[in-house]
Design a protein around this motif. Sequence first.
Motif, short mmCIF file in Angstrom:
data_model
loop_
_atom_site.label_atom_id
_atom_site.label_comp_id
_atom_site.label_asym_id
_atom_site.label_seq_id
_atom_site.Cartn_x
_atom_site.Cartn_y
_atom_site.Cartn_z
N TRP A 17 0.83 -1.22 0.00
CA TRP A 17 0.00 0.00 0.00
C TRP A 17 0.85 1.26 0.00
O TRP A 17 0.45 2.29 -0.56
CB TRP A 17 -0.96 -0.03 1.18
N GLU A 18 2.04 1.21 0.60
CA GLU A 18 2.93 2.36 0.57
C GLU A 18 3.64 2.49 -0.77
O GLU A 18 3.84 3.59 -1.30
CB GLU A 18 3.98 2.26 1.68
N ARG A 19 4.04 1.35 -1.36
CA ARG A 19 4.89 1.36 -2.55
C ARG A 19 4.13 1.35 -3.87
O ARG A 19 4.50 2.04 -4.83
CB ARG A 19 5.82 0.14 -2.50
N ASP A 20 3.06 0.56 -3.96
CA ASP A 20 2.47 0.25 -5.25
C ASP A 20 1.21 1.02 -5.61
O ASP A 20 0.73 0.90 -6.73
CB ASP A 20 2.17 -1.26 -5.33
N VAL A 21 0.65 1.76 -4.68
CA VAL A 21 -0.57 2.53 -4.96
C VAL A 21 -0.23 4.01 -4.91
O VAL A 21 0.31 4.51 -3.91
CB VAL A 21 -1.69 2.21 -3.95
N ASP A 22 -0.54 4.72 -6.00
CA ASP A 22 -0.23 6.14 -6.04
C ASP A 22 -1.22 6.97 -5.25
O ASP A 22 -0.84 7.92 -4.57
CB ASP A 22 -0.18 6.62 -7.50
#
Length: 400
Positions: free
Chosen positions: A173-178
């Motif tokens: 959720w921190e890395r892959d969702v803008d």
Amino acid sequence: MTAGTRPLRILLAHNRYQVRGGEDAAVSRDLAALERAGCAVEAVFLDNEAIDSGLARLRAAAAATHAPDGIARVMAAARRFGPDVVHVHNFFPLLSPGIHAAARAAGCATVQTLHNYRLICANAFLMRDGAPCELCVTGSPYRAVRFACYRGSRVGSLAVARMIDRHRRAGTWERDVDRFIALTPFARERFVAAGFPAEKIRIRPNGLPDPGPPADGPRRNLLYVGRLSPEKGVTVLAEAAALAGMRVTVIGEGPLAGALAGHPALDLRGALPPDAVQAAMARACVLVVPSLWYEGLPMVVAEAFAAGTPVVASRIGALAGLVDDGATGLLAEPGDAADLARALGRIAGDPASAAAMGREARAVYEREWHEDVTTRTLLDIYRDAVAARAADAPLARTGT
């Protein structure tokens, strides 16, 4: 409306529910609104129709951590369509959170709408034993196994908890969702409390096309529209209506329909088509939403406001923020039949005050829920996501 100088290209991804509901309708409305706004839009829908038994549901839940077949379908569409943004609605269970990493690897910005609490709660409702439950918001999602939160199954709950835990630990959720879209400020607060990045969560309610100016004339009916199930508080409504000496028109169906049939304070109409529901809204002096759980974003509130109908709702979760007590309706303590009866009596007994609340409700609809307003907000979120993805791309290439 553009990425650079051309219209935005949006790919919507959604795992439809076996029983069509509010999320499915919201996705369809968004698709149509985006097309009207000049975007190039394509949608990939996955269906749960093959999940037709308890065993099939357990298998689907077990595969929900990473669902390669569903991801492959969406990414095939992405390669052909070339979207700027992949907007994911419901990913469970045939798509999985892994869709975001795949989309970002393909150079697309990603957006996730938080229609419910599935990312932090095995049953998606933050509810247990008829009351709100937040054990897994800040604690281990495996607590759901103890209480068999997913469909009453410890095995199924283990599978869903595993999905939540794996993606939490992996930093999905921190890395892959803008950008995330929360439907209400209350929902945003719950996800921030669960550790989701606050700076990525935007608030945008589902939009509703304008049904036209509210009808003139007297309004007399008390109305309930929704599923007839325990968490919706319909048994509390029945008790409250009896206490107040009133009769409520009830539109909807569900597991409590049989138990409520013949209740002297309820006029059960069953499920009705949208135009009939809209007509009932326009005739009602109040819509009652007596829920016992947090709700996501009950569109019946938006429909009532659009019709100029005030709302009496439970003072719980998102509802406490959606209804401005004394301005667009009244609030009552959840599960308290006497307090709900008091609110119903007050609003039904003062037509002038109810009419004033209805006018304010209509103004709130035009300001916050009208499809034109919510579509502009959605486009702003897309642009924000595209800019964030572009800013991250050089870092990803250099490995910094």
